[in-house]
Design a protein around this motif. Sequence first.
Motif, PDB file in Angstrom:
ATOM      1  N   ALA A 176       0.825  -1.212   0.000  1.00  0.00           N
ATOM      2  CA  ALA A 176       0.000   0.000   0.000  1.00  0.00           C
ATOM      3  C   ALA A 176       0.858   1.260   0.000  1.00  0.00           C
ATOM      4  N   ARG A 177       1.949   1.242   0.743  1.00  0.00           N
ATOM      5  CA  ARG A 177       2.837   2.415   0.765  1.00  0.00           C
ATOM      6  C   ARG A 177       3.424   2.694  -0.611  1.00  0.00           C
ATOM      7  N   ARG A 178       3.747   1.624  -1.354  1.00  0.00           N
ATOM      8  CA  ARG A 178       4.289   1.820  -2.706  1.00  0.00           C
ATOM      9  C   ARG A 178       3.268   2.493  -3.621  1.00  0.00           C
ATOM     10  N   ALA A 179       1.988   2.354  -3.296  1.00  0.00           N
ATOM     11  CA  ALA A 179       0.929   2.966  -4.097  1.00  0.00           C
ATOM     12  C   ALA A 179       0.532   4.349  -3.594  1.00  0.00           C
ATOM     13  N   GLY A 180       1.269   4.877  -2.610  1.00  0.00           N
ATOM     14  CA  GLY A 180       0.986   6.223  -2.121  1.00  0.00           C
ATOM     15  C   GLY A 180      -0.021   6.294  -1.000  1.00  0.00           C
ATOM     16  N   TRP A 181      -0.286   5.168  -0.345  1.00  0.00           N
ATOM     17  CA  TRP A 181      -1.207   5.147   0.787  1.00  0.00           C
ATOM     18  C   TRP A 181      -0.425   5.089   2.102  1.00  0.00           C
ATOM     19  N   ALA A 182      -1.013   5.643   3.131  1.00  0.00           N
ATOM     20  CA  ALA A 182      -0.456   5.565   4.482  1.00  0.00           C
ATOM     21  C   ALA A 182      -1.329   4.622   5.307  1.00  0.00           C
ATOM     22  N   PRO A 183      -0.855   3.408   5.612  1.00  0.00           N
ATOM     23  CA  PRO A 183      -1.650   2.486   6.424  1.00  0.00           C
ATOM     24  C   PRO A 183      -1.952   3.070   7.794  1.00  0.00           C
ATOM     25  N   GLN A 184      -3.206   2.909   8.213  1.00  0.00           N
ATOM     26  CA  GLN A 184      -3.640   3.395   9.517  1.00  0.00           C
ATOM     27  C   GLN A 184      -4.042   2.203  10.383  1.00  0.00           C
ATOM     28  N   ALA A 185      -5.298   2.062  10.697  1.00  0.00           N
ATOM     29  CA  ALA A 185      -5.746   0.960  11.549  1.00  0.00           C
ATOM     30  C   ALA A 185      -5.853  -0.339  10.757  1.00  0.00           C
ATOM     31  N   VAL A 186      -5.732  -1.468  11.473  1.00  0.00           N
ATOM     32  CA  VAL A 186      -5.937  -2.785  10.875  1.00  0.00           C
ATOM     33  C   VAL A 186      -6.685  -3.652  11.873  1.00  0.00           C
ATOM     34  N   TRP A 187      -7.625  -4.443  11.379  1.00  0.00           N
ATOM     35  CA  TRP A 187      -8.422  -5.344  12.205  1.00  0.00           C
ATOM     36  C   TRP A 187      -8.232  -6.761  11.687  1.00  0.00           C
ATOM     37  N   ILE A 188      -7.990  -7.713  12.618  1.00  0.00           N
ATOM     38  CA  ILE A 188      -7.694  -9.103  12.272  1.00  0.00           C
ATOM     39  C   ILE A 188      -8.556 -10.011  13.139  1.00  0.00           C
TER      40      ILE A 188
END
Length: 311
Positions: A281-293
């Motif tokens: 996602a970072r390579r696509a210009g996004w900043a990862p925020q929360a994640v739910w698993i």
Amino acid sequence: MSEPGPFADELLAGLRARPRAVAPKWFYDEAGSRLFERICELPEYYPTRTELALLDRHAPELAECIGADAEIVEFGAGASRKVRLLLSALQRPVGFVPVDISGEHLAEAAERLRAEHPGLIVRPLVGDYTVEGLQLPPPAGRRVGFYPGSSIGNFEPPWAVRLLERYRRWLQGGGLLIGVDLVKSPALLHAAYNDAQGVTAAFNLNLLARANRELGADFDLAAWEHAAHYQPSLQRIEMHLVSRRAQQVRLGGERFHFDEGESIHTENSYKYSVAGFQALARRAGWAPQAVWIDGARRFSLHWLQPASTEP
């Protein structure tokens, strides 16, 4: 038989290629969409029920990330089952744009949503969300993307980056909620794509049936077999249609020879670690925020924001 179009062009190109392959987006005519709905209910197929449980359990947190007065754009909407959990939790959603390649299926789902949410502007868009030329309607509000089902796994990683870059542009500064299947036991993956009832096999073979119906091809479905296996070195499931015997198939005025055991590669489904997907996602210009698993660590939901707007 319908006039030649993108399906005919891509299928012909795929049959001429070596190895032979066709994109999984062509699974989803009306019959294929209904078969996929059946797959989602199978006991072996964990992704749908796991993602639904995550959406249900974390709906308030997801709504807080998305914010009030949002227009949701769902890529690959299908029956729009999962977005219902989001819409019920959101504050004053102003619109919903479901995008899917299967028009009749999309129209039915849109009518149901209009009935359930009378004040919601629902604007279904029949189109291929994997190509650059898709034109979204003018925004009805601040846009947020929704891409459930781990469909991002159908793309080779470089193409997945390009697709996520495209979403970032289309969403014009809005965030993206995306479902991502996680790396897990090969035995669980094998069972999920080789169900005991044979529904996944029927779904795969429907691609050839669609070519017969729409393009006048002469695939003998009894001469083909569904095959799905996990490639651990690539962390992906591969689906193929395997020729049971030496045969010839006619399509669009051409004849194609298949040896016994030769296959048409119909789908990849890449599996990611959380860190691996966040790096993508970072390579696509996004900043990862929360994640739910989920507790069994089978599936994940990621909230992404454009990196340029990262706090």
